[in-house]
Design a protein around this motif. Structure first.
Motif, mmCIF file in Angstrom:
data_model
loop_
_atom_site.group_PDB
_atom_site.id
_atom_site.type_symbol
_atom_site.label_atom_id
_atom_site.label_comp_id
_atom_site.label_asym_id
_atom_site.label_seq_id
_atom_site.Cartn_x
_atom_site.Cartn_y
_atom_site.Cartn_z
ATOM 1 N N ASN A 126 40.143 -17.202 7.385
ATOM 2 C CA ASN A 126 39.098 -18.156 7.391
ATOM 3 C C ASN A 126 38.636 -18.433 8.886
ATOM 4 O O ASN A 126 39.142 -19.272 9.550
ATOM 5 C CB ASN A 126 39.494 -19.329 6.789
ATOM 6 C CG ASN A 126 38.410 -20.590 6.467
ATOM 7 O OD1 ASN A 126 37.360 -20.320 7.015
ATOM 8 N ND2 ASN A 126 38.912 -21.643 5.840
ATOM 9 N N ALA A 127 37.550 -17.463 9.111
ATOM 10 C CA ALA A 127 36.911 -17.681 10.309
ATOM 11 C C ALA A 127 36.240 -19.056 11.034
ATOM 12 O O ALA A 127 36.552 -19.416 11.906
ATOM 13 C CB ALA A 127 35.953 -16.418 10.718
ATOM 14 N N ALA A 128 35.646 -19.538 9.903
ATOM 15 C CA ALA A 128 34.868 -20.754 10.302
ATOM 16 C C ALA A 128 35.904 -21.769 10.517
ATOM 17 O O ALA A 128 35.876 -22.757 11.257
ATOM 18 C CB ALA A 128 34.070 -20.932 9.181
ATOM 19 N N GLY A 129 37.041 -21.790 9.821
ATOM 20 C CA GLY A 129 38.149 -22.890 9.725
ATOM 21 C C GLY A 129 38.773 -22.759 10.908
ATOM 22 O O GLY A 129 39.077 -23.695 11.675
ATOM 23 N N ALA A 130 39.040 -21.588 11.587
ATOM 24 C CA ALA A 130 39.585 -21.174 12.704
ATOM 25 C C ALA A 130 38.945 -21.506 13.993
ATOM 26 O O ALA A 130 39.354 -22.093 14.940
ATOM 27 C CB ALA A 130 40.092 -19.782 12.729
ATOM 28 N N VAL A 131 37.516 -21.239 13.838
ATOM 29 C CA VAL A 131 36.855 -21.635 15.117
ATOM 30 C C VAL A 131 36.415 -23.113 15.149
ATOM 31 O O VAL A 131 36.576 -23.601 16.251
ATOM 32 C CB VAL A 131 35.367 -20.748 14.794
ATOM 33 C CG1 VAL A 131 34.171 -21.357 15.695
ATOM 34 C CG2 VAL A 131 35.537 -19.384 14.978
ATOM 35 N N LEU A 132 36.378 -23.753 14.016
ATOM 36 C CA LEU A 132 36.043 -25.093 14.237
ATOM 37 C C LEU A 132 37.512 -25.767 14.626
ATOM 38 O O LEU A 132 37.227 -26.659 15.534
ATOM 39 C CB LEU A 132 35.724 -25.728 12.743
ATOM 40 C CG LEU A 132 34.289 -25.149 12.334
ATOM 41 C CD1 LEU A 132 34.077 -25.708 10.955
ATOM 42 C CD2 LEU A 132 33.220 -26.165 13.257
ATOM 43 N N GLY A 133 38.639 -25.470 14.156
ATOM 44 C CA GLY A 133 39.719 -26.101 14.663
ATOM 45 C C GLY A 133 40.026 -25.760 15.917
ATOM 46 O O GLY A 133 40.731 -26.688 16.717
ATOM 47 N N GLY A 134 39.738 -24.433 16.407
ATOM 48 C CA GLY A 134 40.130 -24.014 18.051
ATOM 49 C C GLY A 134 39.064 -24.955 18.752
ATOM 50 O O GLY A 134 39.623 -25.413 20.097
ATOM 51 N N LEU A 135 37.917 -25.068 18.469
ATOM 52 C CA LEU A 135 36.880 -26.019 19.147
ATOM 53 C C LEU A 135 37.365 -27.290 19.345
ATOM 54 O O LEU A 135 37.289 -27.833 20.472
ATOM 55 C CB LEU A 135 35.304 -25.723 18.758
ATOM 56 C CG LEU A 135 34.520 -24.459 18.806
ATOM 57 C CD1 LEU A 135 33.329 -24.640 17.884
ATOM 58 C CD2 LEU A 135 34.501 -24.180 20.140
ATOM 59 N N ALA A 136 37.794 -27.773 18.356
ATOM 60 C CA ALA A 136 38.136 -29.373 18.290
ATOM 61 C C ALA A 136 39.298 -29.642 19.283
ATOM 62 O O ALA A 136 39.751 -30.380 20.204
ATOM 63 C CB ALA A 136 38.605 -29.663 17.040
#
Length: 398
Positions: free
Chosen positions: A322-332
């Protein structure tokens, strides 16, 4: 269909967490900055008189490192110290007298004891009340309320007074630099101050008209006439979190309050084990939530969303593709880490510790839940042999 719903849930929760962090970064008074130090000040032409009030209960272990720093204050005006021995069993009062006798050119020291607190009073505030009553006989212009574990630089008092006079503040408080020697202290203590600043952004406290009110009980310089006018500490005699209650009382009475981080005011109290830090936090965490179970549930959910979701979303997103979930979590998580770095620098800790903030936040979550559990078991805010089960409760000797 189920897999898609799972992916969407991770993305949405991670997005909400990131939005929360962006709001905290930009809209919560820049709480993460550590440059709020004593405001600009100039020395007065005539130095006002000051009485220092030190409540102390079983403090013989730390007093040799703290009391001499008060006795040695380089203050140009008249100053006097009142140490109030709150029923100590370790010879705190006798030790204080001995330290004063062996310190040349010391400020005058009076050691007194008020006896056991009556119903509706916490022990510390009963001791503070007694110390202020003794001080009033000297007619001081300012009171310095400081804890027995706080060590002051020789010019601490003069800087506090100059800042209060220059800024026309009714209360000037410094968040003492806490000890960070053990591994657990390094992990937990900077986060403790970081979380406090997140709840009470220092910049807002000193702003005229702002409703945010807080102080750090270890070091509060207070105008004596303000203390009398707003009834410090009688107005909040049952408060377990007495420093925040003091600031709210002063602001509620029309006074101005300033709070910032200290440069040369330090706590010498050790918290070497996790259990020591756990008791420090859990004894008052549920009182901070006003003993409200709904507020507790909201706090637990908020801590999980803000601090635990980012790394979980990053890992789950990476594992499941889930690239979108990983990116959003990583940014947070990146924003979270960036806001924590200034506090780690202030405490002289390595930057990589910022990655541990989600783990530390989970500890604070458990401490908060434990605080509520102890409250409903009747233990309440237990500290140094006394238990305060609820606001206004009688202090029971443990």
């Amino acid at each position: 269909m189920g897999q898609t719903a799972h992916v969407n849930a991770v993305v949405w929760v991670a997005a909400v967490s990131l939005a929360a962090w962006l709001w905290l970064l930009l809209c919560q008074g820049f709480f993460w900055r550590t440059d709020v130090r004593l405001p600009p000040r100039r020395e007065p032409a005539a130095w006002p008189s000051v009485c220092v009030v030190v409540p102390a209960r079983d403090e013989a272990a730390v007093l040799p490192d703290s009391l001499p720093t008060l006795l040695a204050q380089d203050y140009p005006g008249r100053a006097e110290i009142f140490l109030v021995d709150d029923g100590s069993s370790d010879g705190t009062g006798d030790l204080a007298r001995a330290l004063a006798r062996h310190h040349q050119d010391a400020l005058p020291l009076t050691v007194a004891s008020p006896g056991e607190p009556p119903a509706g009073w916490t022990g510390k505030l009963w001791a503070v009340r007694h110390g202020i009553a003794l001080a009033r006989a000297r007619e001081p212009e300012y009171l310095l309320l400081t804890d027995a574990d706080i060590a002051h630089a020789p010019d601490s008092l003069r800087h506090l007074v100059a800042a209060a006079r220059t800024g026309e503040y009714d209360a000037v408080s410094l968040m003492a630099r806490l000890r960070v020697a053990s591994g657990w202290e390094r992990l937990v203590v900077p986060a403790f101050v970081y979380f406090f600043a997140q709840l009470y952004p220092f910049r807002r406290i000193g702003r005229r008209g702002a409703r945010t009110a807080a102080a750090a009980g270890g070091c509060v310089l207070l105008r004596a006439d303000t203390a009398e006018r707003v009834r410090v500490p009688d107005a909040y005699r049952h408060a377990v979190i007495d420093d925040v209650a003091l600031a709210r009382t002063v602001k509620g009475g029309g006074g101005r309050v300033w709070l910032g981080l200290a440069d040369r005011v330090d706590s010498v109290r050790p918290y070497p084990r996790l259990g020591d830090l756990w008791r420090m936090v859990s004894r008052s965490a549920y009182a901070q939530l006003r003993h409200n179970p709904l507020v507790l549930l909201g706090t637990v959910a908020g801590l999980a969303l803000v601090y635990l979701v980012p790394p979980v979303a990053l890992v789950v997103g990476a594992v499941t593709g889930n690239a979108a979930g990983a990116v959003l979590g990583g940014l947070a998580w990146l924003v979270m880490t960036g806001t924590y770095l200034p506090m780690l620098r202030y405490y002289g800790q390595p930057p990589w510790l910022a990655l541990s903030l989600p783990f530390t936040a989970s500890l604070y979550l458990l401490m908060t839940v434990d605080s509520a559990v102890q409250h409903y078991r009747g233990r309440g805010a237990a500290w140094k042999g006394r238990t305060y089960a609820r606001p206004g409760a009688v202090a029971d000797e443990g």
